[in-house]
Design an enzyme around this catalytic site. Structure first.
Site, PDB file in Angstrom:
ATOM      1  N   SER A 297       0.813  -1.210   0.000  1.00  0.00           N
ATOM      2  CA  SER A 297       0.000   0.000   0.000  1.00  0.00           C
ATOM      3  C   SER A 297       0.851   1.266   0.000  1.00  0.00           C
ATOM      4  O   SER A 297       1.521   1.570  -0.981  1.00  0.00           O
ATOM      5  CB  SER A 297      -0.959  -0.053   1.193  1.00  0.00           C
ATOM      6  OG  SER A 297      -1.934   0.963   1.124  1.00  0.00           O
ATOM      7  N   ASP A 308      10.167   5.544 -10.240  1.00  0.00           N
ATOM      8  CA  ASP A 308       9.808   6.099 -11.544  1.00  0.00           C
ATOM      9  C   ASP A 308      10.546   7.392 -11.842  1.00  0.00           C
ATOM     10  O   ASP A 308      10.884   7.683 -12.986  1.00  0.00           O
ATOM     11  CB  ASP A 308       8.298   6.345 -11.623  1.00  0.00           C
ATOM     12  CG  ASP A 308       7.512   5.071 -11.911  1.00  0.00           C
ATOM     13  OD1 ASP A 308       8.145   3.999 -12.024  1.00  0.00           O
ATOM     14  OD2 ASP A 308       6.273   5.145 -12.015  1.00  0.00           O
ATOM     15  N   LYS A 322      -0.623  -4.344  -3.162  1.00  0.00           N
ATOM     16  CA  LYS A 322      -1.922  -3.760  -2.811  1.00  0.00           C
ATOM     17  C   LYS A 322      -1.995  -2.361  -3.418  1.00  0.00           C
ATOM     18  O   LYS A 322      -1.530  -1.394  -2.848  1.00  0.00           O
ATOM     19  CB  LYS A 322      -2.122  -3.689  -1.305  1.00  0.00           C
ATOM     20  CG  LYS A 322      -3.490  -3.116  -0.913  1.00  0.00           C
ATOM     21  CD  LYS A 322      -3.642  -2.966   0.591  1.00  0.00           C
ATOM     22  CE  LYS A 322      -4.966  -2.311   0.932  1.00  0.00           C
ATOM     23  NZ  LYS A 322      -5.043  -0.912   0.439  1.00  0.00           N
TER      24      LYS A 322
END
Length: 448
Positions: A297, A308, A322
């Site tokens: 999460s 990224d 998740k």
């Protein structure tokens, strides 16, 4: 720092359950519902009235309604649930970072309670509970038939009282574990200096106190190390997640600009994007993020954002997967609804739902003799019954080893992070598979 916290949505719950009032309550909100839906609501009202009138004993109507609501939500996905007034209060206390209980993050799987991860320095961690353990009994009472909230409620209690959990663990017979409930004050951020010039930050959960703790850690490193700091390690291993706005704030700490995460719900106009604000508290110094199968999460939001933006090198094993957002919807003093309302996406547009974040450099821990040959991996989100699929398609995965040795000198993932920040070439200790043949490919995952 921007306040990106998602606002809770207040709803008024119609308290009646007779057929006529069910028609009224659902009809007002669902003008597009078809006749079959209304027939099913009629059926629910008929069954409820029949049970109330003819069951062999006088039924607990409130309990029946709660069970019906929980059954409805359980059919959606593993993370949607109803919380009564007490459970809602307990959850609110927990997100503030202080609550009473055992200090364990759990989920429901096949009717049993599955340990996601114990929280550091709590009765659960001191008793040796591990990710992937299954709790099958609480004080001799079978878990089967309980909801997740009911089981959690039983595990909480007065500070100083004992509880006996019956545990199933892969590789051994079921055993009983006695724990003493304690006041759980979650210090979500801990920090230390490694090798005289590396700032190590351990985030065990994302609570309202997390960003404050992180900023305190960074201030300590600036004061103690000054310009000689080589870089920072953010340890998110076995961190089950928590508040979305804290994940955004932690990511923002190490970013100057750009998107951190986006959430996309059922309707296109519900999409939200959260962007970094100017100011990198690390001053551009290198960052390494540690993850494993227990990182879920909010942990995955941070790891995905920094990965990224190429702001951090991610070391460890694949995360839990998740990738969904739960909104807490208060129900007019009658508890609250925890409802999955969106999937979240990394800045590059990746949905990690049921897939997880893959480490840039895969490092598996060396297992001690007592665990060798045993499965210490989490199955990840993809292993949970009824999980949401990944909209991007492709093979689902997620989950990996969740083992972290208590002795830092035996922690090869941490050692790899320290080596990388010291300029040592670090390669994966696991050979990756080629996508086309499935054969071993050269293990050349190295840090720049």
């Amino acid at each position: 720092m921007k306040n990106n916290r998602l606002h809770n949505v207040g709803l008024v719950l119609a308290g009646a359950v007779s057929t006529a009032l069910l028609w009224h309550a659902f009809g007002a909100a669902g003008a597009t519902s078809n006749a079959d839906t209304y027939k099913q609501l009629n059926l629910f009202g008929d069954v409820f009235d029949r049970v109330r009138a003819d069951y062999v004993e006088d039924p607990d109507e409130q309990k029946m309604i709660e069970a019906a609501i929980n059954g409805m939500l359980a059919s959606l996905d593993p993370h949607s649930s109803y919380m009564n007034k007490k459970q809602f209060q307990d959850m609110s206390v927990q997100t503030r970072g202080e609550f009473g209980g055992l200090g364990i993050e759990v989920t429901m799987e096949n009717g049993l309670i599955k340990v996601v991860s114990p929280i550091d320095d709590t009765p659960a961690s001191r008793a040796g509970l591990q990710a992937n353990d299954l709790i099958v009994k609480i004080d001799g009472t079978d878990i089967q038939g309980m909801t997740l909230n009911e089981a959690v409620d039983k595990m909480r209690g007065k500070v100083g009282t004992d509880i006996i959990l019956t545990i199933q663990r892969k590789g051994r017979d079921a055993f009983e574990q006695k724990l003493t409930r304690d006041r759980i004050k979650v210090q979500s951020v801990k920090y230390s200096i490694e090798g005289n010039d590396i700032g190590y930050i351990r985030i065990s959960s994302f609570t309202e106190q997390t960003q404050e703790g992180l900023e305190k850690a960074m201030a300590h490193f600036r004061t103690t190390l000054g310009d000689k700091v080589k870089g920072y390690i953010i340890d998110l291993r076995n961190d089950p997640g928590g508040l979305l706005d804290m994940a955004i704030a932690v990511s923002d700490t190490f970013l100057d600009k750009g998107e951190i995460v986006s959430t996309r719900g059922r309707h296109a106009d519900e999409a939200q994007r959260f962007n970094a604000t100017k100011g990198d508290l690390a001053g551009g110094k290198p960052v390494v993020v540690l993850i494993n199968g227990g990182s879920a999460s909010a942990s995955e939001i941070v790891a995905g954002a920094l990965q990224d933006h190429k702001r951090a090198t991610v070391i460890g094993t694949r995360s839990f997967g998740k990738g969904s957002v739960q909104t807490i919807i208060p129900l007019g003093g009658e508890g609250a609804l925890r409802l999955t309302t969106a999937r979240y996406y990394t800045p590059a547009g990746r949905s990690i739902q049921a897939k997880g974040i893959d480490a840039d450099i895969v490092i598996e821990q060396e297992l001690p003799p007592e665990l060798k040959g045993k499965d210490v991996s989490t199955e990840g989100e993809a292993g949970l019954r009824g999980h949401l699929s990944n909209e991007g398609g492709g093979e689902e995965g997620g989950g990996s080893s969740a083992y972290v040795p208590e002795d830092k000198t035996k922690d090869v993932q941490l050692k790899a992070a320290i080596d990388l920040l010291n300029g040592v070439k670090v390669v994966s200790n696991v050979k990756p598979k080629t996508e086309t043949t499935g054969k071993d490919a050269p293990a050349e995952a190295t840090a720049n």
